[in-house]
Design an enzyme around this catalytic site. Sequence first.
Site, PDB file in Angstrom:
ATOM      1  CG  HIS A  98       5.317  75.751  85.194  1.00 30.90           C
ATOM      2  ND1 HIS A  98       4.619  76.344  86.212  1.00 30.90           N
ATOM      3  CD2 HIS A  98       6.635  75.814  85.554  1.00 30.90           C
ATOM      4  CE1 HIS A  98       5.466  76.749  87.141  1.00 30.90           C
ATOM      5  NE2 HIS A  98       6.687  76.446  86.765  1.00 30.90           N
ATOM      6  CG  ASN A 100       7.192  79.437  88.928  1.00 29.80           C
ATOM      7  OD1 ASN A 100       6.247  78.710  89.244  1.00 29.80           O
ATOM      8  ND2 ASN A 100       8.374  78.965  88.567  1.00 29.80           N
ATOM      9  CB  CYS A 108       6.520  73.804  88.597  1.00 29.98           C
ATOM     10  SG  CYS A 108       7.520  74.866  89.634  1.00 29.98           S
TER      11      CYS A 108
HETATM   12  O1  UT7 Z   1       9.185  76.360  87.922  1.00 34.87           O
HETATM   13  C1  UT7 Z   1      10.496  76.051  87.635  1.00 34.87           C
HETATM   14  C2  UT7 Z   1      11.323  77.073  88.286  1.00 34.87           C
HETATM   15  N1  UT7 Z   1      12.285  77.814  87.639  1.00 34.87           N
HETATM   16  C3  UT7 Z   1      12.459  78.201  86.358  1.00 34.87           C
HETATM   17  O2  UT7 Z   1      11.758  77.867  85.443  1.00 34.87           O
HETATM   18  C4  UT7 Z   1      13.584  79.106  86.126  1.00 34.87           C
HETATM   19  C5  UT7 Z   1      14.336  78.842  84.857  1.00 34.87           C
HETATM   20  N2  UT7 Z   1      15.374  79.847  84.681  1.00 34.87           N
HETATM   21  C6  UT7 Z   1      15.095  81.138  84.403  1.00 34.87           C
HETATM   22  O3  UT7 Z   1      13.938  81.519  84.219  1.00 34.87           O
HETATM   23  C7  UT7 Z   1      16.248  82.094  84.266  1.00 34.87           C
HETATM   24  O4  UT7 Z   1      17.455  81.371  84.305  1.00 34.87           O
HETATM   25  C8  UT7 Z   1      16.257  83.201  85.359  1.00 34.87           C
HETATM   26  C9  UT7 Z   1      15.099  84.168  85.120  1.00 34.87           C
HETATM   27  C10 UT7 Z   1      16.154  82.581  86.729  1.00 34.87           C
HETATM   28  C11 UT7 Z   1      17.538  84.010  85.252  1.00 34.87           C
HETATM   29  O5  UT7 Z   1      17.692  84.555  83.952  1.00 34.87           O
HETATM   30  P1  UT7 Z   1      19.071  84.425  83.174  1.00 34.87           P
HETATM   31  O6  UT7 Z   1      18.919  85.133  81.905  1.00 34.87           O
HETATM   32  O7  UT7 Z   1      19.433  82.955  83.128  1.00 34.87           O
HETATM   33  O8  UT7 Z   1      20.043  85.251  84.106  1.00 34.87           O
HETATM   34  P2  UT7 Z   1      21.381  84.782  84.846  1.00 34.87           P
HETATM   35  O9  UT7 Z   1      21.058  83.907  85.997  1.00 34.87           O
HETATM   36  O10 UT7 Z   1      22.341  84.264  83.827  1.00 34.87           O
HETATM   37  O11 UT7 Z   1      21.905  86.168  85.393  1.00 34.87           O
HETATM   38  C12 UT7 Z   1      22.285  87.231  84.511  1.00 34.87           C
HETATM   39  C13 UT7 Z   1      22.662  88.441  85.340  1.00 34.87           C
HETATM   40  C14 UT7 Z   1      23.646  88.105  86.465  1.00 34.87           C
HETATM   41  O12 UT7 Z   1      24.538  89.203  86.578  1.00 34.87           O
HETATM   42  P3  UT7 Z   1      26.019  89.114  85.934  1.00 34.87           P
HETATM   43  O13 UT7 Z   1      26.676  87.947  86.604  1.00 34.87           O
HETATM   44  O14 UT7 Z   1      25.801  88.916  84.472  1.00 34.87           O
HETATM   45  O15 UT7 Z   1      26.600  90.454  86.301  1.00 34.87           O
HETATM   46  C15 UT7 Z   1      22.790  88.067  87.684  1.00 34.87           C
HETATM   47  O16 UT7 Z   1      23.493  88.371  88.878  1.00 34.87           O
HETATM   48  O17 UT7 Z   1      21.513  88.972  85.989  1.00 34.87           O
HETATM   49  C16 UT7 Z   1      21.773  89.118  87.393  1.00 34.87           C
HETATM   50  N3  UT7 Z   1      20.520  88.962  88.101  1.00 34.87           N
HETATM   51  C17 UT7 Z   1      19.679  89.983  88.352  1.00 34.87           C
HETATM   52  N4  UT7 Z   1      19.759  91.298  88.083  1.00 34.87           N
HETATM   53  C18 UT7 Z   1      18.732  92.079  88.458  1.00 34.87           C
HETATM   54  C19 UT7 Z   1      19.966  87.818  88.576  1.00 34.87           C
HETATM   55  N5  UT7 Z   1      18.783  88.083  89.158  1.00 34.87           N
HETATM   56  C20 UT7 Z   1      18.592  89.428  89.018  1.00 34.87           C
HETATM   57  C21 UT7 Z   1      17.543  90.297  89.394  1.00 34.87           C
HETATM   58  N6  UT7 Z   1      17.660  91.605  89.095  1.00 34.87           N
HETATM   59  N7  UT7 Z   1      16.423  89.862  90.020  1.00 34.87           N
END
Ligand code: UT7
Length: 323
Positions: free
Chosen positions: A250, A280, A111
């Site tokens: 980004h 993204n 990215c």
């Molecule tokens: O270009 C560089 C690339 N990447 C990034 O910049 C990504 C950086 N990270 C992020 O943007 C965030 O960490 C994410 C958007 C990827 C995830 O958000 P988060 O607030 O860190 O969520 P998490 O991974 O801690 O997950 C929270 C909950 C989990 O459920 P439990 O374990 O709390 O029951 C996940 O299983 O959300 C769940 N979850 C979803 N639920 C519905 C994860 N993905 C999804 C989804 N829909 N798509």
Amino acid sequence: MTTRIIATGAYAPVQVITNDDMANVVDTSDEWITQRTGIKERHISSGENTSALAVNTARQLLERAGRKAGDIDLIIVATVTADYSTPSVGCIVQKELGASNAVAFDVTAACSGFMFALSIADKYIKAGMYNNAIVIGAETLSKIVDWSDRSTCVLFGDGAGGAYVEKSETYGIIEEEIGSKGELYDILTGGYTDCANIFNGKEKEDSLWYVNMNGREVFKFATKSVVKSVERVLSGAGVAAEDIKYVIPHQANTRIVDIISNKLRIPHEKFYMNIDRYGNTSSASIPIALNELNEKGLIERGDKVLLTGFGGGMTWGTMLVSW
Ligand code: UT7
């Protein structure tokens, strides 16, 4: 002497996939995706590969810059989703434009790729080797996304964006830095190809081909690295944060941008966002947003614009431009 962006361009596949469409593919919802990321929809290729997106962008750049294909000295494409390992997307762009006097190649910094490519073009121009360059970020991430992994597949989109840059005696790039922290490489990977061959008997392992991400670690890295990088670039240039007209970050997550905005004390309104419509798009995200800002006529000659991004590697890049 410096390097100035004289034209911007972008192209995205016509097919738009909404969050509701995603909810038909994996266990997710419009509410979760919108609240956690700011994304509402993304463009997904119906078959056009990365070079097709890059060629469309390059044609637009040439037309808008009012230059001819034969004028182009350098073509750099940033991508992690090239059509082939060889040839580069840059060489395909060169052929399609008929830019026979150019040298063309790709760079890979995920990215941050567009920032790396722009930085390289700037160095060639400042060294007096070339007078101009076409710099493009282009991706079809849809081909390396695991469409059964809800934690990643909802985030990414396909697209391309770019800039035509030229040697300038007045306006242009004021200060920039690129950086990498390879020790963190495994928190965001994609496109791995196994070393399987007829003499070692290994079977090709598909699972690491797909994007694999520790979202929380990437989130932490992003907020730290971008803030430090912007602070270094502004202090190196002797420019105060309040003198910035727009920041083009980004487009990975609106929550990341909110944190960066608070830490840098740069008002949120100054961060140009279009993540809601593109998701993204990795190396394409900054130039697509820059092009939109430019097309809307929101930046004028001499305005200070800050481009900043982070990505796999892990990498980052920041550039302060006098428009
Ligand atoms: O270009 C560089 C690339 N990447 C990034 O910049 C990504 C950086 N990270 C992020 O943007 C965030 O960490 C994410 C958007 C990827 C995830 O958000 P988060 O607030 O860190 O969520 P998490 O991974 O801690 O997950 C929270 C909950 C989990 O459920 P439990 O374990 O709390 O029951 C996940 O299983 O959300 C769940 N979850 C979803 N639920 C519905 C994860 N993905 C999804 C989804 N829909 N798509």
